[in-house]
Each structure stands twice: as structure tokens, then as C-alpha cells.
Design an enzyme around this catalytic site. Structure first.
Site, short mmCIF file in Angstrom:
data_model
loop_
_atom_site.label_atom_id
_atom_site.label_comp_id
_atom_site.label_asym_id
_atom_site.label_seq_id
_atom_site.Cartn_x
_atom_site.Cartn_y
_atom_site.Cartn_z
CG ASP A 106 16.44 53.05 20.95
OD1 ASP A 106 17.22 53.66 21.70
OD2 ASP A 106 15.32 53.49 20.64
CD GLU A 149 13.93 53.60 17.36
OE1 GLU A 149 13.35 52.85 16.57
OE2 GLU A 149 13.37 54.22 18.27
CG ASN A 175 18.40 59.61 14.70
OD1 ASN A 175 17.52 59.75 15.56
ND2 ASN A 175 19.28 60.57 14.41
CG HIS A 202 20.29 56.35 23.99
ND1 HIS A 202 19.09 55.77 23.66
CD2 HIS A 202 21.11 55.34 24.31
CE1 HIS A 202 19.20 54.46 23.77
NE2 HIS A 202 20.41 54.16 24.16
CD GLN A 236 14.36 50.55 13.87
OE1 GLN A 236 14.92 49.85 13.02
NE2 GLN A 236 14.98 50.99 14.96
CG HIS A 283 8.78 59.52 22.23
ND1 HIS A 283 8.99 60.48 23.18
CD2 HIS A 283 9.93 59.47 21.52
CE1 HIS A 283 10.20 60.98 23.05
NE2 HIS A 283 10.80 60.38 22.06
CB CYS A 289 11.19 65.17 23.40
SG CYS A 289 12.35 63.80 23.23
CG HIS A 345 13.29 52.44 24.94
ND1 HIS A 345 14.21 52.62 25.95
CD2 HIS A 345 13.68 53.28 23.94
CE1 HIS A 345 15.11 53.54 25.59
NE2 HIS A 345 14.81 53.95 24.37
CG ASP A 348 11.08 59.12 18.18
OD1 ASP A 348 11.17 59.61 19.30
OD2 ASP A 348 11.50 57.99 17.90
CG ASN A 349 14.81 62.38 17.63
OD1 ASN A 349 14.26 61.29 17.66
ND2 ASN A 349 16.07 62.54 17.27
CB SER A 373 14.39 47.07 27.64
OG SER A 373 13.63 48.24 27.47
CE LYS A 390 13.94 57.80 16.18
NZ LYS A 390 14.54 58.61 17.26
CB SER A 436 12.90 52.13 28.77
OG SER A 436 13.57 51.03 28.21
CB SER A 478 10.15 56.02 15.26
OG SER A 478 10.09 57.37 15.61
#
Lengths: 485, 485, 485, 485
Positions: free
Chosen positions: C139, C205, C230, C350, C416, C404, C244, C62, C239-240, C85, C235, C90, C412
Site C-alpha cells: 500500500d 492498492e 487500485n 498517500h 487483494q 476507512h 474518504c 495500515h 474505497d477512495n 504498517s 477498489k 495509521s 478493497s
């Protein structure tokens, strides 16, 4: 019933469960004092001038550790005090013992019968030949009720010679009240008349008791001034809300050890008490459904993510039922029959008529299994399924746990002390008529202010310029009377 | 400034940003209608009888999609409507376009200058030769202010020939107001006098505007009846609280995309708006600190686990600052200088004087970097560290996002419609004097009731017996006037 | 389709929407840097030694402001970078512009067609005659997929001369992939073969992309080493979950302005993403119902007070539907037909196959009304009732909002960077085979540690004695590998 | 110490506090059964085949009502059972009485001395001449420890004739262990050797006990197979988290009645137990500060809005301190001296060495005032200020309340039953070596599934097509082993 008043070595009357618990009570009272900054501040501020010198105060209010700190605050300000509980299950026996031994005449124990309850109330009001009380601290209005009913009977008796007939009502408890009044009439037909003439006033702290007072004011039957302490913001928006948020799960846990998370809880009524209960259940991981008659409160519940349904919609799916309405006939035996096995049914409203205990007790073939005091399983014969009723339908937080915690009761009781002081100080000025009053906002704000330091809070000060801009005094009151908080 | 009024093909006046957005606005209005059951119910209930037939209504209220549904509800009930926004950043241009094209005379666009703002207000009040308005829908009281100041000037001018002197104030905005009045005086020295004579009344919906009205009532200068819609429970306890709980994070996210979780948020003021803001930040995972002058509100914050400190205590540690006080001079440039780099400073109270924008703008060497409209980074020369100010210190939820969502605005605006109906229906009965009134509780409850169905709620019905027991009518109102919810 | 690659003055290729947004992008990148302490620490720690000197990195992720900070971190460490992306909606066009102008070759814009999307992916992988990439940041795995499919086709072509047949699948998107590969085969039948031989590895990820990698590992078809970013705790559990929790309401608000409070939200799937979504809706005042296949996750939902039902149970009562499963066919057109008018349907998993967009688009007589980009109302002919679909069923937080927030993406993306460093540094040691690896715990802990200071946290230090007592090193790692957090 | 084993009329041994509480215990066991669907399902599923026929099981696990249901489940499956508690304060005497009377040999009472505690453990392990146990159910690992230490001593004694020297340690409790072993050596120098040879295995359920097992596995000293039940998701992510969220406030309320709202709570450690504790305090309205050594857990705390500081930072400002670390020396006497008057200090980790009780007890001039059992006020001579220590530093939820509620313990204990079955069924297959194992995921999922119905949940079923798409079986397991939930 042959209840005997006992006396301390100093000659003060009392009737409690077990005087040997006085030391334990004293230790807990000392802990509570640290949590009750409002009351302790009253002692510091007013103690030296002994404003209650000469005042005889009768209290009818749950005889708990927190109440003990209230009683000793009244005493520290110069009052003489007699006390009873306002609920048959709400007394903490160690608190009663400590107070009876050290500070005031107490007539209260956990697990009174209704007859014992009213005997205690009568004892608390009976100051003997010297007369009294001068002031009443009331919770639910039973002391006030007894005087009003007594005076009514005495008037009637004087006029017509008629005595009250307990059979004129089928309310079992009211029969007892009438019996007590009737039995006293012959020996002293002017007892309540003298009382109401002497009485400077009452301060009342519950929604329920206050409602009674406003009705009497409306009917013109109120016999003395009353201060509605319940509607101080620092009472109803604190004790009712945050107190119940604390003490509902406390009562549930002590009575049943049940896991609240994952359960479906139904809270009948979404007033201050209901809001506290719903918050507590939700926070503990329950899914909460509210029943309401008032669309505004219902919409508030929805905004908090709670479902609003009727009891009928959910009666067979929920796990925990709590009544908070202040109304009667909320959960009837027909509801209870439809509940899941071991559904918990309890009430945290003032009176025990929210749950149809009479219907339950008289249901054909129903079986009562007492798990432990104040926790009963009732099994219906047709389904062989049972429900668990807490505190026999009475205030479950006081019946099954220890009621509201000290800190929030310090707010409520500081209002009581201030109300009592106000009534007493103005007893000769005519400021208070036979009406119901609320405390002025600056006193309400003062009660709050007394509780901030303990929690480490620091207030911001308005500048004169800012105060002028919003047209309020720098020192408050900060809000108009109708402000809702 | 040469602002020109435009006209639709049907001859209705308007001035909006971009008429081509009307279709987009119409689509969003249609979505909003589904979320605004109170307003739609008003159309169903009152539309057929056209109660506003003949009424000319001027509104000064954020020209958003939700307001569009309000305007079209007034129109559906028979009114003719002219409208302006009550904040330079709060107009949604597609909403303005749709209304201008389809329903009412609109003078509003996002990003007005202050001079344009007052020009719009004047246009909305100017009904031309036929005269008007009959009624005012106000938010913050600017329309009401202009009439009152205008009338005062006309009185003075008639008596002494003196015109207002803009230099008599150093409030930049008030200078504009005086200029407008002064410039109009010569051409029509009785404009506001006629207006105030014709005016049936105003309904006002903010804490701030209401405060002004009560002050005028107290001073005896209020020129027409006013209904305080703000203090309907279904307004201040809903829109202010739940609306801000929704729109504060919305504004923060759209303006800055900043992660709220883990941050320290400071909320100045813990009234209804502050409660909503603090709840939103806490729920999003921020640690929240409240500043308060009122000990009662401070104690409420503490009971929710929020820390209560002064701004000085936390100014250099917090990440997000929100003012909600309704007072002035809350965050001064000296505070801002001490903040962390990229601390976010915003206001969600009605007026923009909570944050010392003047002090910031005139700080020697300060540099303004506009990230995007309504999001500015201000860099101090000494520290080379910057703060982010939203919506130039004005209402950030309307400046940076779209304000409160439709559902809660439906509550507020249904109160507005009912208040306008009440004023209009009673225009000849003398029921309303030149005072400030609140709506009776049964109407407040009705507003709530209209919003329950959409959320799937079912109310419980009182039995007659229960209603009698608590001495209220079966159909309500269910609470005494002083009840705080 | 005639997409033309453009070039900066320095000769770097790009294709973005609007280069004039580069300044705006730069300003937001600068704000984001302050919120991304992990990435900025990487620049400080590794920048001087230029560890990526000589490395060519292709990213398919993204193209947002946060990703811009990642790209510039890779560049600051010495890498050359090409980017596309991984979702058609995104890209943030100002971010793409700033990066294209200043730092890397970017092929991305908001609102690509699927064909444009894969064209961009191909461009990002095409390093020209010098060859490349050396490393992939992925991703969702589309870059990895293209290489694997390309190589497979090249093998087949070499063996049999057969080219891929787009008509061999009825997955519209996969047809495009096959077409691209087919069309390239003739001009360069060894392109992907060279790529896979050169490739040092990929770091991936998302849950979805990782699942693909493990399947390839299981099948023995994985062509190069992969690091599963991930499943770094910092991560997937950040992030998840927290990402969210932030971006779901952000997307809902920007797309629909709908009030979340009072609504019924259905969250399909209660993994990390679902947990974040359910928490967000609950906190905003919705009532949340979860659908789950996994009894453990279901029980977790129940413990948080959420109801667990099937979609069929609630399809006609809920207001907001969110898919988070990583599986396909979750909300079918037959579900959508039964929904309430204006129910909101969106996906935050996703891929876009969680919602049956194909079924919806081809439903006879269905009408699509685009409210605004990425917000469509679909009206069914039979009921005349509509539903609102966000981002055409794709990632709604990126399609309708900005994804996010920076802070959590810093976690995250620091993973990476560390993974890319690890792959690159070990490229000659044989440490990594053609398998899927997770980062060692001490690196995971390091990522977390880099983010504490920004939030004012202070860690406690273990004493040697304490560390010995629980048998861990003083400096960590503090938990066993299977620890679940 | 002259502890005498008693016998039931049927000849089964026991030593409990008060056999007259057996009826009360039975009533509560019956209530608990309704809340423990996992265990009851085991009875239904496995009872008929009597899989434990011939198995002698010794348990060392808090002898509560919930454990009683576990014991009777083991018995219902055919086992013979002997039991002791694994904490001196955790026994519920009515539970012990009911089990002793009806189902198993119990040696446990609330308030054992340490010597009594180890006597009980020895009794539970002593199956008399027939030998045993075959299996151990352990919590904290004390039964396992005793066998390992006993065997070590017997080896040494056989080799060298040396007996353990209690003075070789200054850990008071370990001195008792060594004494017991030493005293037994002469009469039976092969007792523990026989035991370890017979033992099929142990299932262990706490973080602390499991850590010991992994250390022994690492050292090669583990004497029999072990199943780590703690790391079943349905154990550590439920009992540790949701159990403590329930039982921490329960313990606080029963012990102190203190109002949690408004207070500052410090939670040392943010693992599963700490997460539950922090959530509970926050929800009750406290402000929560976390101390952590692990940056990942610290970052999780921050994301929930909790402050992360060191104990030193906050020791003098907080009101409630809870240790949850599983480590030692967390709150030392020097910390306690600096605390506010009546600060509450408690531990909810397995062992009592988190709080420096020894330092406190031996602090010169310190005064201990026992408010009630398990609630002590300790007053320091220099400040005359006191702190309140719960359960003498031991597990406060079991010492001051009744531990975790039945529902969540049903999850944990169903894992125990399944682990015991697994060990027993595989006792001859060699499947389990002298290592530590966790249960396979499908059994973990099964445990969860058994608990959904009670809460009214309905699972969604994967289609075959969906299952294939994400490469899992339709019937699960649904997650990879490393999944963190």
C-alpha cells in the site's frame, strides 16, 4: 376595452380564451384529482351533507388545473362559485375552459392586460341582483382589496359626493382599480357596501395577502372575518417550500432550457419560498448565493452551505437571479445593467414589484426581444448585452410553467376548503369577528394526515401512557402552537 | 459512596476526574473560543460593566469544552459559578479540569453513577452559608427538579413531619433523588425553601426541560421565573437541527467505525433533532426510514424522500436505530430481539428512557460485552445474535463523541447568557413572574447576527421605504412572532 | 534506537505498543468481520482447500482493524504472514496487538518515528533463514521500494564495492532507507537479490503505489509481477471515493471537533479521493472550493455546484484545506502564513509531501502547540495567528481517526486476496511477467456481488435473449474494459 | 405516403413542419450559442481556415436547437450539410425551420411516423448526382445502419438478383428499412455501394450506436472508419449523466406536472444515464429504487443510499418508472398491469424497445386516452386503472421536453466537431482503418477546458517539478487512458 361576458348553454357566465380546450382541461383535471387526496377526501367526507348549500363563493386565485379541483370540490359541497385569476399570466386556459363549461363562472385567461385583470376580478365579485358573494377565497388579497377600496369610496361618496381620482396615485395598477370603482359608483353607489355587509368572511393563502389583512386588522379597517390559511403549517411549510422547489426549475427550464448545473444562482430572500428555490438550484448543481436582511434566515442559509452576500457583491458574476422576498425594489435596473450577458432575472414572489420592470422598460434605448411568450431578452444599448426576464417580472412558476404541482396544492387547498367551511358553519355564531384567524392545529394535522396514504406512509400510534408522559392527547394535536416544524 | 470535595489552592471546591488534564482542556477551550463568536461578543460588550457582579449562578449542563466557554463568559461578566453535568456520560474531563482549576467550582466527570450524578447536582446547588444560587442555567431541568422536589418535601415535612419515601417509586433514579432529599431534611429542613425564595430564575435549554416547566406553570407549581431558551429560533432550529446533523455521525463513527453508506437507518421522531439525524444519515449514503406520530412531521419527511413506517415494519431490516422523540418506551427489548446481528441502537434525545434499557438488562440470559466504554454488544441467548447499544441508551453524541460543535453551541449559549442577563437585570422590576417566557425576537435575531461575521456573510440592509412597505422597522425584528423559519 | 523484537509464547515475532490491548482488538475485529462480507466469503469459499499453503506473505499496509480481518483471511487460506504498517500514524494498537498475539508477526504501532517505520518494514520482509516472502501486499509501495532499492545497491556493491551514500539525497526519509540498506549490505550482500528471485509478485492498492509500479514497468526495472488492485473498480471507485467521504469528516471531528457547516472548505484535487472529500464537506453544510489541474475533473466539480479556483484565490478566506492530489508541494508555508487564524490544514493523499511540513517546521520563529497527538497548532510569529495541522501532514483519516470503515475496505481487501490468490496459483504458469496487471472484470464484478447481500440488495437477472441483444454473457462481465462507472 | 421535398429560394432542399417558426428558432439558437462555448470556440479557432471546404456531411441526430448550433458550426468550418432527426419525436420544429431556411438541408419534424422517419433519413443521405456524403454524424446509428443494410442488399442483389423481403422480419421498423432499400434497388442498385466507398467515416455519440459499431468491427462488417464520441469522457460522463439529471425531471414536469417529492421512483439501469436519472429524482425528493444486472453498478447505487431491488419487487408500489438500460424488454405489459393507477412509465434510453409498447397496444380491451401529445393514459379493462406512458415509450426527455440543455450538449458536440475534423483531415493518410476509435485524451481534455471559462473556473497550473514528480507533461494529458473519472 369591450369585454363581453359569454354564457354557457345552461346560462352560466364566463370569459375564457378558448372553450375548445375544455376536454383537454377535463383530462388533466382527472389526473390531478388522483394527486389531490385532501380535496377528494373532503368530497367524500362532506359531499353528502352539502354544507355549502346556499353559499356563493367568489375566488380570486390562479385559475390552474389544481384550482379547478378546488372549485369543483367547493361545488361538490354545495356552493355556487365565480372565479377569476389573481395574476395576469397564471391562468391555464384549458383549466379555465373546463371549469367554465362544467362547474363555475370563470373570468380568466393567460396573458390578461391589467385592465382585463381587474375587469375579471369585478366580474367574479358580481353575483347580480340576488347579491353575493357570501365567501371569498383569496390569493394575494386583490378581491379583498377591491371590496375595501370600493367600500371606502362609497362611504366618501355618500359623505362628500367625491369620487376616487385615478390620478391621485402614480401606481399604474392602482389607477385602474380606482377607475373601476369610480365608474361603478354612479350606477350603483352601494355595491361594495352591500357586499361587505353580506360577506361571511375571506380565507387568504399567501404571505403577501395575509400581511395586508394583519395591517387592516391593526388599523381597524378590516370589514369581515378572515382566516389566514397561509400560516397553516401544511400551507406555508409545504406549498411555499416544496412547491417552489419543484416549480422554480420547471419555470426556468420551460422558459429558457438553460442548464442549471455549474451556474451561479442568486436567491433574494431565504424565507419558505427562498428556501425552496435555493434547494432546487443547489440540487440541480448550481452554486447558490443568498441575499437576506434577517440574520436568522441568513444563518440558516450558511448552515446549508450557501453563501450570504449582498446583491451588489455578486450582480456581475451570477447567471440566474430569483426574487422571493415579498418586498419591493429588490432588483433595480441599475443592477440589471451590470449583469452578465443573458443572465436570467425572475421573480417567484407574489407581486411583480420585486423587479424594477418600470425602470427596465423606460431605460433609454433598451430593446425588448420576445423569444416566446413570457420570455423576453432585454438588450441595453451601452453594452449591447442582454438579460432574460421571465414572465415580465411576475410569478415565473405560473407565468412560464404550470405553478406548483397538484399534490402540494392539495395541502394548501384542503386548508382553504376547511377554512371556508369553518367560516360558513360559524356564520351565525359570532365565533369569528372582524379579525384574522389561523386554523386550529388539529385541522392542520388533519390536512397532513389526509395526504399520507397516497405516499404509502404509516403513522406510529402513541400509547395512552406515552401520551400522558408528554402531556398530549393520544389523537393530537401533537405540538404546542408555537412549534416551528 | 464517600465522595470528597476537593479544593484548589485558592480554596474553590471541585470534584473532577483528573486535574492534570487542565492544560489540555485549556488548549481546547482556546480553540473553541475562536469558534464561539456569540459568547466572545458578550464578553466584549458586557464584560466592562460586570453586570453579574454579585450573582451566584449554578449550572447543570453537559460539562464540555463549549460549556467551559459559557462558564467563563458568565464569570467574565462578573458571576460566581458552580457547575455540574446534566448527564452521566457527557462530561469532558479535560474541560472539567480546566474550569475547576481556573474559573468555577465544578463537580463532574465522565461516567458518573446515578448516585454520583445527583451528588454532583447537590454540590453545584450548595453555595454554603452565604446562600445561593441566584440563577440557574439548566439543561433537562434536573437542577430545577431537585429544588422543586426538595421544597415539596420540606413543606410536607414542616406540615406533617413526613419524609420522602424512596420506595414510593420504582423509578430507580427518582429513588436516588428522594433519598438525597430525605437525608438532607434532618440537617437542614429549609434548604430548598431558602433556595427557591432567593432564586431570581432559571433559563432552560432543552425541549424536554421546557416541557417540564410548562407543565409546572400549568399546574401552578413553578417556584420562580423561567426563560425558555430552547424555543429561541437560534437555539432549537440550530443546535437541535444542525448540531445533531453533525454529532450523530460523529458519535456513530467514534463508537463503532461502521460505514453509514448503504445502511438502513431508522430515525424515531422527525422533530428538529430527528430532522438533523435523518439528514446526516441520508447525506452519508444511508437509506433512512422515519417513524412519527405527527402527520405534519411525517409529511415533511416524505417530502425529503424519506420513508415513513412504524418501527415494527422495519425492525428486522434496519442497521441503525436512533431515538429522538423526547418520549419514552420507543425501542423495547422485544424490538431489539428481532433486530439484525450487530444492529446499532442509540438515543440522542435528552433522557435515557427512549430505549428500554431496563428490559434489555433484565432479559433472561442476555450477555453484555463491553467493546469499549459506551459501546456495548448485547447478545441474546436464543438467537446468539447481538445488538450494539451506545452510551447505555443515553445521549450518544455526548456519551460517544464530544456533543455539538462549538459554533452551534455558541448560538445556544449566547441565548443562555442573554436570558441570564435578562433575569438578573430585571430581578427587582417584577417583569418576570413565576411563568415561562421566551426571549423577544430582536434578541434572537441579535444572537444570529453575532454569528454571521465568522462565516463571512454580509447582510442586506432594508431601505426605509422597503421597511415601511412591509411594515417592519429597518432594524428588525423582521418576522412576526409565529414565523416558523 | 534499540528496537527489540519480542516473541509470543508460540515463538512468533512481533513489536507492538501494548499487548494488553489484544482483547479489545479482538472484539473490534469480530465486529468488523460482520461488516466485511467479501473477506468472510473468501474464507468460506477458499478456506477448506488452503490455497496459500506454503506461501509466506509480507504486508505493508495500515495495521488497522480492517487489515486484521484481511490478515486473518490470508491466514485462514493457509498463508504465513508478517506485517508492518505503511504510515507512521495509521496503526491501531489494539488491532496490532490482537494480530500479534493470535495470527501473524506484526511490527507496527501508532506514532512510529521514520526510523522505526523502516525498521518495521525491514522486519516484515525478513523471514529469516528459510527465506521469503513469496508474496507482498503493498500500500504505497514502500515494501516494494525497499526491495528494489536494496537489489540495486546489491548489484552496485557486487560490481563496484560501493555502498549507498545517505548523504546523496536531501530527502530525510530516503536517507533512512539508504542507511538501512547500507548497514545490511555487509552482513548479507545478497538479501534483496534472494528476495526478488523468490518473489511471486506484489499486489498494490493505492494510486500512488501503482504509479510507481507503472514507472518501473516503463523503465524496465520492475523485478517481479505486480497486480494493480487500485484500479479494480471495486477498489478505486469505492474505497477512495466512499471511504474518504466517510473518513474525512471523521478525522476532522475527532481531531478538532470543528463545526463543518457554514465553513469554506478547499479540496485540492478532484480525483476519486477528492470527489469523496468534497462530497463529505458539502453534505455537512460547508461551501466547497476545488483546485484542479485537469480540466475534465474541474468540469465535473462545476457540474456538482462546486467552485473551481486556485489555492491563491482562496487561501485567506477558507477554513479547511484538504490535499488529495498524490502530487507534492500543494500547500506551501507561504500559503499557510496567509490563512485565517485556526484554519485547518490536512492531507488525505498517500504521502506527506502534499503539505510543506518542512517549510512550516523551519519557518523562523514558528511555534508548535500540540493540542493532542496528531493535532498541532502552529503559530506564526509575525501575525500571532495560528493554523491547525492534522497528523503532521500525513494521512489524516488514519492519523486522526480510524481510516476507512470496514465495509468499503472489505471491497478493497477482497481484491487483494483475489490478486494474491491469482499470483500464487499462477506462480508456475508464467501467466504473469514482470509487468503490472489489473484483475479481470469478472473478478471485479464478483467482489461487488459479494457485498450486495449484506445491504439487502437484489440483482436483476438478464434473460438469454436480452444478453444476446446487448452481446454479453448472461453471467457477465457486463461492461467493456474501458467502461468508467 | 407522398412526402414532397421543398426548396428554399436559394434552392436548398428541406422538409420541416412550419417554416414560419424560423425566426423563433433563430432567437433560441442565438441564446444557445452563448451557452455553447465549445462550439463557438471551434468557429473562432477553425473557421478562418475552412477545414471542411468540400466536405459533405450528413447528420442523423435529434434536430434540436443545440443541434442547430452544431450544424452551423460545421457549416462555419466550410462543410455542406444535410440533416435528419434520429427519433420521431425529438425534432424541435422551430430549430428545424431556422436551419432549413438559413444553413442546411433539413428533413425533420416532431411526430414523424416511422415511415416518414426513414424517408427523412434517406433524404439526408441523398446528395444527388454529385454524390456524398463524405462524413456522417450519427446518433444511435440509424444512418450507418441504412448504409450497411443497403450495401448488404446491393451485394446480394448483384450476386443473386434477390431483393430484401420485408416479411423476413417481424420487427415493424426493420420492415420499413427493408422496404426502402428494396424499392430503391431497382432504380439505383449501386447507391449504397458508392456511398460506402466515398465515406471517410462516421462519428457516433450514443452508447447504443457505439455498441452496434463495435459489433460490426468484431464481425468484420464495418464499412468505414468510426470514431466513438460517446466514450469521450466529456461526452458520456457529462451529457449522459448531467444531461439526464437535467432533462428527466424536465420531461416529467412538462408531460405530467406531477409532484416528484414524496413519490417512489424506479430507475432501471444505473449506468451514466441511470445515475443522472436517479440523482434527479432523489434530489427532487423522491425515494429511488434501482434495478440492475451489474453488481458493481448496484453497489454504487447502494453507496448513494438507493435501494436495489428487482422490478417485480416494486412494480405495484412505485409511482414513476424510468428505463435507462439500453437493453430491451425491461418493462413488459404484465408489469404495467400491476402498477398503481396513474403510475408514470417512461424511457430515456436510446431505443423504444425498453418498454413493451407492442404488448401494451395489443392488450385486449386496453384503452388509450391521449392527454396531450406524447402523454397518454392507458386504461386496462380488468382493473379500470390506468398508467401514463410518455412519448410512446421513446426518449422522454426529447419527446416531452427539449432534451439536454445547451451547455452539456456543447461538450458532446464539440467532440463531434473534433472527430469530424480528425476523420476529414486524415482522410488521405490511412490513419483510420475500418475500425472504431476513441479520441485521444488531450482532445477530450481540450473539450473540457473550452467549457470552464463560461462557468468562471480557474485551473491550477502544474509546475515542471510537480509534473515530473507524477510523470506527466505540464500541459497534460493528466490521466492514464484507463482512468475512470
Amino acid at each position: 376595452m369591450a369585454l363581453l361576458v359569454e354564457k354557457t348553454t345552461s346560462g352560466r357566465e364566463y370569459k375564457v380564451k378558448d372553450m375548445s380546450q375544455a376536454d383537454f382541461g377535463r383530462l388533466e383535471i382527472e389526473l390531478a384529482e388522483v394527486e389531490m387526496p385532501g380535496l377528494m377526501s373532503c368530497r367524500t367526507e362532506f359531499g353528502p351533507s352539502q354544507p355549502f348549500k346556499g353559499a356563493k363563493i367568489t375566488g380570486s386565485l390562479h385559475m390552474t388545473i389544481q384550482t379547478a379541483v378546488l372549485i369543483e370540490t367547493l361545488a361538490a359541497l354545495g356552493a355556487e362559485v365565480r372565479w377569476c385569476s389573481c395574476n395576469i399570466f397564471s391562468t391555464q386556459d384549458h383549466a379555465a375552459a373546463a371549469i367554465a363549461r362544467d362547474s363555475a363562472a370563470v373570468f380568466a385567461w393567460k396573458g390578461e392586460t391589467l385592465q382585463e385583470y381587474w375587469w375579471c376580478t369585478e366580474r367574479a365579485l358580481d353575483w347580480g341582483p340576488g347579491g353575493g358573494p357570501d365567501l371569498i377565497v383569496d390569493d394575494g388579497g386583490d378581491a379583498t382589496l377591491l371590496i375595501h377600496e370600493g367600500f371606502k369610496a362609497e362611504e366618501e361618496y355618500e359623505k362628500t359626493g367625491k369620487v376616487p381620482d385615478p390620478n391621485s396615485t402614480d401606481n399604474a395598477e392602482f389607477q385602474i382599480v380606482l377607475t373601476i370603482i369610480r365608474d361603478g359608483l354612479k350606477s350603483d353607489p352601494k355595491k361594495y357596501t352591500r357586499m361587505k355587509e353580506r360577506l361571511v368572511g375571506v380565507s387568504e393563502e399567501t404571505t403577501t395577502g395575509v400581511k395586508r389583512l394583519y395591517q387592516m386588522q391593526a388599523n381597524g379597517t378590516l370589514l369581515f372575518p378572515a382566516i389566514n390559511v397561509n400560516d397553516s403549517v401544511t400551507k406555508s411549510k409545504f406549498d411555499n417550500l416544496y412547491g417552489c422547489r419543484h416549480s422554480l426549475p420547471d419555470g426556468l427550464m420551460r422558459a429558457t432550457d438553460v442548464m442549471i448545473a455549474g451556474k451561479v444562482g442568486v436567491v433574494a430572500g431565504y424565507g419558505d419560498v427562498g428556501k425552496g428555490c435555493a434547494a432546487a438550484l443547489k440540487q440541480a448543481g448550481a452554486r447558490v448565493i443568498v441575499t437576506e436582511i434577517d440574520p436568522i434566515c441568513a444563518l440558516q442559509a450558511l448552515m446549508e452551505g450557501l453563501q450570504v452576500l449582498t446583491l451588489e457583491d455578486v450582480v456581475s458574476e451570477a447567471d440566474i437571479f430569483v426574487t422571493t422576498t415579498g418586498n419591493k425594489d429588490i432588483i433595480m435596473v441599475d443592477h440589471m445593467r451590470k449583469m452578465k450577458n443573458n443572465a436570467i432575472v425572475c421573480n417567484i414572489g407574489h407581486f411583480d414589484n420585486e423587479i424594477d420592470m418600470h425602470g427596465l422598460e423606460t431605460y433609454p434605448g433598451v430593446k425588448r426581444i420576445t423569444i416566446k411568450p413570457q420570455t423576453d431578452r432585454w438588450v441595453f444599448p451601452d453594452t449591447n448585452s442582454g438579460i432574460i426576464v421571465l414572465a415580465e417580472g411576475r410569478l415565473m412558476n405560473l407565468g412560464c410553467a404550470t405553478g406548483h404541482p397538484s399534490f402540494v396544492m392539495s395541502c394548501s387547498f384542503t386548508n382553504q376548503v376547511i377554512a371556508q367551511l369553518e367560516l360558513w358553519n360559524e356564520r351565525k355564531t359570532g365565533k369569528y369577528e372582524k379579525k384574522v384567524y389561523v386554523l386550529p392545529k388539529h385541522l392542520d394535522e388533519k390536512v397532513a394526515a389526509l395526504h399520507l396514504g397516497k405516499l404509502g406512509a404509516k403513522l406510529t400510534k402513541l400509547s395512552k401512557d406515552q401520551a400522558d408522559y408528554i402531556s398530549i392527547p393520544v389523537e393530537g394535536p401533537y405540538k404546542p402552537p408555537h412549534y416551528r416544524y
